[in-house]
Design a protein around this motif. Structure first.
Motif, PDB file in Angstrom:
ATOM      1  N   LEU A  84       3.523  17.412 -32.540  1.00 46.55           N
ATOM      2  CA  LEU A  84       4.286  16.171 -32.447  1.00 46.55           C
ATOM      3  C   LEU A  84       3.972  15.241 -33.613  1.00 46.55           C
ATOM      4  CD1 LEU A  84       4.007  15.449 -28.615  1.00 46.55           C
ATOM      5  CD2 LEU A  84       6.072  16.103 -29.877  1.00 46.55           C
ATOM      6  N   TRP A  85       2.721  15.218 -34.028  1.00 47.00           N
ATOM      7  CA  TRP A  85       2.347  14.398 -35.185  1.00 47.00           C
ATOM      8  C   TRP A  85       3.031  14.909 -36.447  1.00 47.00           C
ATOM      9  CZ3 TRP A  85      -0.522  15.519 -39.664  1.00 47.00           C
ATOM     10  CH2 TRP A  85      -0.880  14.399 -40.429  1.00 47.00           C
ATOM     11  N   GLN A  86       3.080  16.233 -36.621  1.00 46.78           N
ATOM     12  CA  GLN A  86       3.697  16.807 -37.819  1.00 46.78           C
ATOM     13  C   GLN A  86       5.210  16.564 -37.862  1.00 46.78           C
ATOM     14  OE1 GLN A  86       2.285  20.763 -37.184  1.00 46.78           O
ATOM     15  NE2 GLN A  86       0.317  20.407 -38.187  1.00 46.78           N
ATOM     16  N   LEU A  87       5.840  16.495 -36.693  1.00 49.56           N
ATOM     17  CA  LEU A  87       7.282  16.248 -36.652  1.00 49.56           C
ATOM     18  C   LEU A  87       7.622  14.809 -37.022  1.00 49.56           C
ATOM     19  CD1 LEU A  87       8.429  18.251 -33.487  1.00 49.56           C
ATOM     20  CD2 LEU A  87       8.306  18.979 -35.878  1.00 49.56           C
ATOM     21  N   GLN A  88       6.611  13.948 -37.138  1.00 49.59           N
ATOM     22  CA  GLN A  88       6.845  12.585 -37.603  1.00 49.59           C
ATOM     23  C   GLN A  88       6.960  12.498 -39.123  1.00 49.59           C
ATOM     24  OE1 GLN A  88       4.092   9.696 -35.941  1.00 49.59           O
ATOM     25  NE2 GLN A  88       3.863  10.907 -34.086  1.00 49.59           N
TER      26      GLN A  88
ATOM     27  N   LEU B  94      10.221  15.731 -44.229  1.00 51.20           N
ATOM     28  CA  LEU B  94      10.717  17.042 -43.817  1.00 51.20           C
ATOM     29  C   LEU B  94      11.696  16.982 -42.652  1.00 51.20           C
ATOM     30  CD1 LEU B  94       7.385  19.103 -43.905  1.00 51.20           C
ATOM     31  CD2 LEU B  94       9.264  19.196 -45.564  1.00 51.20           C
ATOM     32  N   PHE B  95      11.489  16.029 -41.726  1.00 50.42           N
ATOM     33  CA  PHE B  95      12.236  16.047 -40.475  1.00 50.42           C
ATOM     34  C   PHE B  95      12.930  14.717 -40.205  1.00 50.42           C
ATOM     35  CE2 PHE B  95       8.567  18.952 -39.789  1.00 50.42           C
ATOM     36  CZ  PHE B  95       9.291  20.142 -39.659  1.00 50.42           C
TER      37      PHE B  95
ATOM     38  N   GLN C 280      10.965   6.873 -28.972  1.00 52.12           N
ATOM     39  CA  GLN C 280      10.347   5.772 -29.715  1.00 52.12           C
ATOM     40  C   GLN C 280       8.834   5.784 -29.531  1.00 52.12           C
ATOM     41  OE1 GLN C 280      12.582   2.527 -28.033  1.00 52.12           O
ATOM     42  NE2 GLN C 280      13.960   2.375 -29.796  1.00 52.12           N
ATOM     43  N   HIS C 281       8.401   6.142 -28.337  1.00 54.30           N
ATOM     44  CA  HIS C 281       6.959   6.203 -28.051  1.00 54.30           C
ATOM     45  C   HIS C 281       6.297   7.382 -28.769  1.00 54.30           C
ATOM     46  CE1 HIS C 281       3.187   6.329 -25.852  1.00 54.30           C
ATOM     47  NE2 HIS C 281       3.471   7.555 -25.465  1.00 54.30           N
ATOM     48  N   LEU C 282       6.926   8.560 -28.727  1.00 55.23           N
ATOM     49  CA  LEU C 282       6.298   9.757 -29.288  1.00 55.23           C
ATOM     50  C   LEU C 282       6.364   9.803 -30.808  1.00 55.23           C
ATOM     51  CD1 LEU C 282       7.441  12.554 -26.800  1.00 55.23           C
ATOM     52  CD2 LEU C 282       5.183  11.513 -26.994  1.00 55.23           C
ATOM     53  N   PHE C 283       7.445   9.267 -31.385  1.00 53.89           N
ATOM     54  CA  PHE C 283       7.628   9.377 -32.834  1.00 53.89           C
ATOM     55  C   PHE C 283       7.338   8.075 -33.576  1.00 53.89           C
ATOM     56  CE2 PHE C 283      10.396  12.780 -31.143  1.00 53.89           C
ATOM     57  CZ  PHE C 283       9.763  13.856 -31.754  1.00 53.89           C
ATOM     58  N   TRP C 284       6.905   7.042 -32.862  1.00 56.19           N
ATOM     59  CA  TRP C 284       6.482   5.785 -33.475  1.00 56.19           C
ATOM     60  C   TRP C 284       7.564   5.212 -34.383  1.00 56.19           C
ATOM     61  CZ3 TRP C 284       1.667   3.272 -32.856  1.00 56.19           C
ATOM     62  CH2 TRP C 284       0.762   3.940 -32.019  1.00 56.19           C
ATOM     63  N   ARG C 285       8.769   5.128 -33.857  1.00 57.53           N
ATOM     64  CA  ARG C 285       9.860   4.546 -34.639  1.00 57.53           C
ATOM     65  C   ARG C 285      10.884   3.962 -33.689  1.00 57.53           C
ATOM     66  NH1 ARG C 285      13.133   9.549 -37.283  1.00 57.53           N
ATOM     67  NH2 ARG C 285      14.650   7.893 -37.581  1.00 57.53           N
ATOM     68  N   GLU C 286      11.610   2.963 -34.154  1.00 56.29           N
ATOM     69  CA  GLU C 286      12.610   2.295 -33.336  1.00 56.29           C
ATOM     70  C   GLU C 286      14.010   2.850 -33.562  1.00 56.29           C
ATOM     71  OE1 GLU C 286      12.185  -0.193 -31.010  1.00 56.29           O
ATOM     72  OE2 GLU C 286      10.036   0.200 -31.245  1.00 56.29           O
TER      73      GLU C 286
END
Length: 393
Positions: A83-87, A91-92, A124-130
């Protein structure tokens, strides 16, 4: 001129499916998790050129974000690291979608917003973005009636299968209709439409050679008088092409890495984020969009036969609409009348609502007799919770 390529991959698992498979078929769970974990590993060192759009259903994210599930599969994949790498936005690019992966045109319109809102809250919680700029309709089931809601939720573009597009005014060439973004309108609201190239997407799902893809894309776009955007979208964890752990026989090592090496060397077909393409090249004209979904196996997708072709499926959908109406009637009552026990009412209405939304999961309908009972299990629970809520008035 260069051709721009947008790669889109869809990932979905029904509620608790990975946990259930751990008990009944653990090797399949390994294949699924390996398919996901393989993505960032295959792209290390390609941050300058690789661009991948991801759609991850809410129920999949729910499992991946669960500490209990992460502990269960710790010896297989470090899900927290994944999950951290998908942030990694180099790349994504994560696309918005529906939490329980419903076929949106088939479920009640009054449930659309909550399906989208719950996904966005978790993502928003898992990827730290709005902000999530693009929207992936589950099963690519789209209707223009979704446009006002998508705009209200902050989405700027939505993916649509190219076979459902036609010019709204004037004429468009075959290439222009398929290989550039357009605008669709409904009741005064507009959104950008990104055509999914159906035939090349089918090849992406089943397996293709980078040289063949290069030749095919050039042939299909050779008459473009603009820099084309070719968008291919498929599942990213189904089928041997994505699950195969042998490097020479899976999508990432047999196709995408050689494709990226060619893109670096020649610059003729260039991976891109859809947002970046729109910023640089804008959009085309206005289009009309026919309601439909993507093709699955032998089904075309325009009549949603995959999810409503049998009497069992039709009965389940009818009951979803019936019980959804009852739920929203009680919720409206709650707004108009102060109950004797408001905490009791609100709790049971909340429980009823998530059971209803979960009943709308596309897989429950797609697998027909094998899974349609899951619809009725959750609808029965919805009814029981509604009865509990009514006792608090």
């Amino acid at each position: 001129m260069p051709v721009h390529h947008a790669l889109v991959l869809n990932f979905h698992q029904p509620p608790h499916n990975l946990d259930d498979l751990l008990e009944t078929n653990p090797w399949e769970v390994k294949e699924i998790l390996f398919a996901m974990d393989r993505m960032p590993r295959a792209l290390w060192g390609y941050e300058d050129i690789a661009r991948v759009h991801l759609s991850l259903s809410g129920t999949l994210l729910e499992s991946l974000g669960s500490p209990e599930f992460q502990e269960k599969v710790y010896g297989i994949v470090k899900v927290g690291d994944l999950l951290w790498q998908l942030q990694n936005t180099k790349l994504f690019e994560v696309l918005g979608t529906g939490y329980y992966h419903p076929v949106l045109p088939l479920i009640p319109k009054c449930d659309w917003e909550e399906q989208l809102r719950r996904w966005k809250g978790l993502a928003q919680h898992l990827f730290w973005r709005e902000d999530f700029g693009g929207f992936w309709p589950p099963e690519m089931g789209f209707t223009v009636e979704l446009i006002p809601l998508l705009k209200r939720m902050g989405y700027r573009y939505v993916m649509v299968d190219d076979v459902y597009l036609e010019p709204a005014e004037g004429e468009m060439s075959w290439q222009e209709l398929r290989y550039r973004p357009h605008v669709a309108e409904y009741k005064g609201e507009e959104i950008i439409i990104i055509p999914r190239e159906r035939e090349l997407s089918n090849a992406q799902l089943s397996g293709m050679d980078p040289e063949w893809f290069d030749s095919e894309v050039k042939e299909r776009t050779k008459f473009c008088d603009f820099e084309p955007l070719v968008t291919t979208a498929s599942d990213g964890d189904n089928g041997g092409w994505f699950r195969n752990y042998t490097a020479e026989s899976n999508f990432w090592h047999a196709f995408y890495q050689p494709f990226l090496n060619r893109a670096r060397l020649k610059g003729e077909i260039v991976p891109t984020y859809i947002e970046d393409y729109i910023k640089e090249h804008g959009v085309g004209g206005k289009v009309k969009v026919k309601t439909g979904a993507w093709n699955t196996e032998m089904h075309y997708g325009d009549d949603f036969t995959q999810w409503q072709g049998t009497q069992e499926q039709k009965d389940a959908l009818s009951r979803i609409h019936e019980i959804s109406s009852a739920l929203h009637f009680v919720k409206a009552q709650r707004q108009q009348v102060m109950p004797r026990n408001p905490e009791h009412v609100d709790y049971h209405l909340g429980e009823a609502h998530w059971h209803l939304l979960r009943a709308e999961t596309s897989c429950n309908l797609y697998w027909g007799e094998a899974w349609v009972g899951k619809v009725h299990e959750d609808l029965n629970a919805t009814c029981a919770e509604l009865d509990n809520a009514r006792r608090g008035f």
